[in-house]
Scaffold this motif. Sequence first.
Motif: not given
Length: 451
Positions: A31-42
């Motif tokens: 909801k905060e960053h982009g609905k369809d796909i969220t990208h996370i870098d770990v």
Amino acid sequence: MPPGPPRLPFIGSLLHMPKSHPWKTYTRWAKEHGKDITHIDVLGSHILVINTAKAAFELFERRGLLYADKPPLYFLNKVIGFDWVMGFQGYSPRWREFRKYFHQSFNQTAAQSFRPLLLGATHELLRRLLDEPDDFLDHLRQTAGRVILLIAYGIDAKSKDDPHIQTAERGLQAVAFGAHIRGQLFDFFPLLLRLPSWFPGATYKAEAKPWKKYAEAMIEDPYRASKAAFTNGTAPPNVTASLLSQLDSKPSPITEDMVKLVPANMYLAGTDTSVSALGTFLLAMTLYPQAQRRAQAEIDAVIGEGGRLPDFSDEASLPYVGAVVKEVLRWRPVGPLALPHCLTQDDTYDGYFLKGGSWVIGNTWAIFHDESIYPDPDTFSPERYFDNPALPYPNEAFGYGRRWCAGKWMAIDNLWITVVSVLATMNVEKARDEFGREIVPKDEYTTGFVV
């Protein structure tokens, strides 16, 4: 790349990763960053969280081959020893052979042959619930374990203290241990595997050692018992016996390794998932008595009050009960996050670059709580399937693309017959304290692959 939480050099979004119930954090990020796909870098590894049914269909279904692989789950597969689990294996010729035999044993037609056994086990569950209603979760667990052992191995575990059920319990706890974020750090940063167990950051590896024996015991213990009965000619019909009979078939005999692993996967995957779904059903009936009353009225109108018990031939005549089952799967999904997939090559979606090698996780919770599809999604409402007949079946509860759960048909049959049988014979009500006041149960779930 798609948007996501803040990143720092080298560690990426590691400090923002949730320690528990990650599906809720991922849904908030969507909801905060982009609905369809969220990208996370770990730690330089990329995670793509798929949050909508639209994106899930486009990526997992239409481009299924690109998204059918699995990331190297080093901690679960190598450290604890679950590399035999079909859901943890890469998309390979061995996996496809595995899937072929599993589908042979549990496809929609084959699953119907298990219905008499499911019906008998459900009637036994009703007797247990009637005699000891306070122990309902224990009864669900014992019944689920018994059903799986009977179908997979022909073993009749009549008590929750049966050693095979206890082995399965410990094995499931081992999977939960390996799925913890501390274990996943070894997947994102494999160098940790080479460090001694006492080294800071690698101590979780030492804590994993006691769990490894259960990964092996889940394969070997029930298989030995089932094979002995098959050899002696005393085995009832079961999946292991059926596969053993194919060992010497021509032209492509099944290997004994595959005979062991197909039922072992059912043994691992079928117990906790059933208990979770049926626990959710009982919670929903407690918190939403109006849904319970409407379902019971439908059953009474079709079957008759105080008459026979329902069976599978009644399913088409009980659409509201079917809607209760759908809503159980949607409202509090057994696996709020799907097991991770792996993108095999670079891809694009809606103007975003998706990097090959990324982990790709279906956020089932976000899909089932999408307000544009399911208004007031936190409310348990079977009526929504009548108000909007175009609502899809909650198939995402069983995974995505080429990795969907091959035990789906038996799981749905088991859930339906248990739900309709409990509703036909009993009322599910709030407990009361010593002063006679109703106790409202907490709508809280554990964390892990299965909640």
